[in-house]
Motif scaffolding. Structure first.
Motif, PDB file in Angstrom:
ATOM      1  N   SER A 122       2.334   8.253  -7.312  1.00  0.00           N
ATOM      2  CA  SER A 122       0.500   9.507  -7.758  1.00  0.00           C
ATOM      3  C   SER A 122       0.176  10.052  -6.639  1.00  0.00           C
ATOM      4  CB  SER A 122      -0.578   8.369  -7.891  1.00  0.00           C
ATOM      5  OG  SER A 122      -1.903   8.553  -8.180  1.00  0.00           O
ATOM      6  N   ALA A 123      -0.415  11.698  -6.962  1.00  0.00           N
ATOM      7  CA  ALA A 123      -0.887  12.360  -6.045  1.00  0.00           C
ATOM      8  C   ALA A 123      -1.384  13.181  -6.479  1.00  0.00           C
ATOM      9  CB  ALA A 123       0.367  13.403  -5.501  1.00  0.00           C
ATOM     10  N   THR A 124      -2.546  13.722  -6.082  1.00  0.00           N
ATOM     11  CA  THR A 124      -4.071  14.307  -6.247  1.00  0.00           C
ATOM     12  C   THR A 124      -4.456  15.203  -5.084  1.00  0.00           C
ATOM     13  OG1 THR A 124      -5.127  12.181  -7.156  1.00  0.00           O
ATOM     14  CG2 THR A 124      -6.429  14.241  -6.908  1.00  0.00           C
ATOM     15  N   LEU A 125      -4.431  16.718  -5.693  1.00  0.00           N
ATOM     16  CA  LEU A 125      -4.765  17.590  -4.965  1.00  0.00           C
ATOM     17  C   LEU A 125      -5.521  18.567  -5.001  1.00  0.00           C
ATOM     18  CD1 LEU A 125      -0.745  17.789  -5.844  1.00  0.00           C
ATOM     19  CD2 LEU A 125      -0.820  18.871  -4.232  1.00  0.00           C
ATOM     20  N   ARG A 126      -6.122  19.133  -4.422  1.00  0.00           N
ATOM     21  CA  ARG A 126      -7.772  19.736  -4.834  1.00  0.00           C
ATOM     22  C   ARG A 126      -7.111  21.455  -3.862  1.00  0.00           C
ATOM     23  NH1 ARG A 126     -13.134  18.126  -2.326  1.00  0.00           N
ATOM     24  NH2 ARG A 126     -12.328  18.749  -0.343  1.00  0.00           N
ATOM     25  N   LEU A 127      -7.409  22.100  -5.328  1.00  0.00           N
ATOM     26  CA  LEU A 127      -6.743  23.571  -4.467  1.00  0.00           C
ATOM     27  C   LEU A 127      -7.608  24.683  -4.264  1.00  0.00           C
ATOM     28  CD1 LEU A 127      -3.721  23.985  -6.532  1.00  0.00           C
ATOM     29  CD2 LEU A 127      -4.263  22.844  -4.346  1.00  0.00           C
ATOM     30  N   PRO A 128      -7.915  25.185  -4.061  1.00  0.00           N
ATOM     31  CA  PRO A 128      -9.360  26.480  -4.560  1.00  0.00           C
ATOM     32  C   PRO A 128      -9.470  26.957  -5.209  1.00  0.00           C
ATOM     33  CG  PRO A 128      -7.701  27.136  -2.388  1.00  0.00           C
ATOM     34  CD  PRO A 128      -7.728  25.508  -3.336  1.00  0.00           C
ATOM     35  N   HIS A 129     -10.238  28.162  -5.655  1.00  0.00           N
ATOM     36  CA  HIS A 129      -9.794  28.417  -6.998  1.00  0.00           C
ATOM     37  C   HIS A 129      -9.262  29.921  -6.713  1.00  0.00           C
ATOM     38  CE1 HIS A 129     -12.877  26.830 -10.010  1.00  0.00           C
ATOM     39  NE2 HIS A 129     -13.680  25.947  -8.632  1.00  0.00           N
ATOM     40  N   ALA A 130      -8.310  29.916  -7.491  1.00  0.00           N
ATOM     41  CA  ALA A 130      -7.770  31.100  -8.129  1.00  0.00           C
ATOM     42  C   ALA A 130      -8.684  32.788  -7.915  1.00  0.00           C
ATOM     43  CB  ALA A 130      -7.317  31.804  -9.505  1.00  0.00           C
ATOM     44  N   ALA A 131      -8.305  33.633  -6.978  1.00  0.00           N
ATOM     45  CA  ALA A 131      -9.148  34.909  -6.537  1.00  0.00           C
ATOM     46  C   ALA A 131      -7.631  36.448  -7.379  1.00  0.00           C
ATOM     47  CB  ALA A 131      -8.748  34.906  -5.305  1.00  0.00           C
ATOM     48  N   LEU A 132      -8.597  37.089  -7.221  1.00  0.00           N
ATOM     49  CA  LEU A 132      -7.786  38.740  -7.984  1.00  0.00           C
ATOM     50  C   LEU A 132      -7.468  39.452  -6.755  1.00  0.00           C
ATOM     51  CD1 LEU A 132     -10.074  39.326 -10.765  1.00  0.00           C
ATOM     52  CD2 LEU A 132      -7.733  38.151 -10.820  1.00  0.00           C
ATOM     53  N   GLY A 133      -6.305  39.863  -6.700  1.00  0.00           N
ATOM     54  CA  GLY A 133      -5.762  41.017  -5.784  1.00  0.00           C
ATOM     55  C   GLY A 133      -6.405  42.305  -5.959  1.00  0.00           C
ATOM     56  N   LYS A 134      -6.684  42.862  -4.892  1.00  0.00           N
ATOM     57  CA  LYS A 134      -6.540  44.648  -5.379  1.00  0.00           C
ATOM     58  C   LYS A 134      -5.724  44.956  -6.543  1.00  0.00           C
ATOM     59  CE  LYS A 134      -8.249  45.941  -0.336  1.00  0.00           C
ATOM     60  NZ  LYS A 134      -8.436  46.529   0.688  1.00  0.00           N
TER      61      LYS A 134
END
Length: 216
Positions: A122-134
């Motif tokens: 079992s694995a739980t990952l917390r990631l930063p929200h997706a962002a937009l490039g230029k």
């Protein structure tokens, strides 16, 4: 009865011959005695650019999970005070096509953002929200539809090549595309794709329960 024939002066013969040559050349006539005459004024393109210099290398740790294609018609008008548009002013219609990438910066993941149970199932990952490039304009599909210019602006173009107007309309197109990307579901799609990628990767490594969340 004798008839006197005026002889053509030498300079007139030269002028006549020169005019005849111009007529033949610009009429595009191809005489059998001069094969390839049309190629006399042909243009040749040469690439005299210098070598491309590598300025820097930047390591990337982001996962580009989605890309959106956008198109906008920009109507940019510049007017002058106290002067009619026919005298001073420009109006440009420009079709801007470009892409915006949505990514998740995996380089921001810390050890505390990953939790794995003892038997590694079992694995739980917390990631930063997706962002937009230029926004990146596509030069092959972006073009000016029309450009109306006042008399003074047309006269100014005769004496100077001013690319600022072109850059201004391109910047405006990029701004509109960037705003449309923010209003779309592009970042949500990027998070969905990132979750699917990580779930597939970890399950291939033997994990049966994978949870991916997004937050600060």
């Amino acid at each position: 009865m004798t008839t006197s024939i005026k002889r053509m002066p030498g300079w007139a013969k030269v002028v006549s011959a020169f005019v005849l040559v111009l007529v033949v050349l610009f009429a595009g006539l191809r005489l059998a005695v001069l094969p390839g005459l049309r190629d006399v004024f042909g243009t040749e393109t040469r690439d005299n650019s210098g070598p491309t210099l590598l300025k820097s290398i930047q390591d990337m740790s982001r996962y580009d999970a989605a890309s959106g294609n956008f198109q906008v018609v920009v109507d940019l008008e510049k007017d002058a005070k106290y002067l009619p548009d026919a005298i001073r002013g420009t109006r440009t219609l420009y079709v801007g096509a470009g892409t915006v990438d949505a990514y998740v910066d995996l380089g921001r993941i810390d050890q505390k953002d990953v939790t794995v149970n003892d038997d590694r199932t079992s694995a739980t990952l917390r990631l930063p929200h997706a962002a937009l490039g230029k926004p990146a304009l596509d030069p092959d599909h972006s073009y000016a539809v029309s450009k109306q210019r006042g008399l003074l602006d047309r006269l100014g173009d005769v004496f100077s090549d001013n690319p600022n107007d072109e850059r201004a309309v391109q910047r405006l197109a990029a701004q509109h595309i960037g705003k449309a990307a923010k209003d779309s579901r592009l970042t949500a799609r990027a998070e969905e794709n990132t979750t699917s990628m990580l779930e597939g990767l970890l399950r291939s490594l033997g994990f049966t329960d994978v949870t991916v969340t997004y937050g600060a």
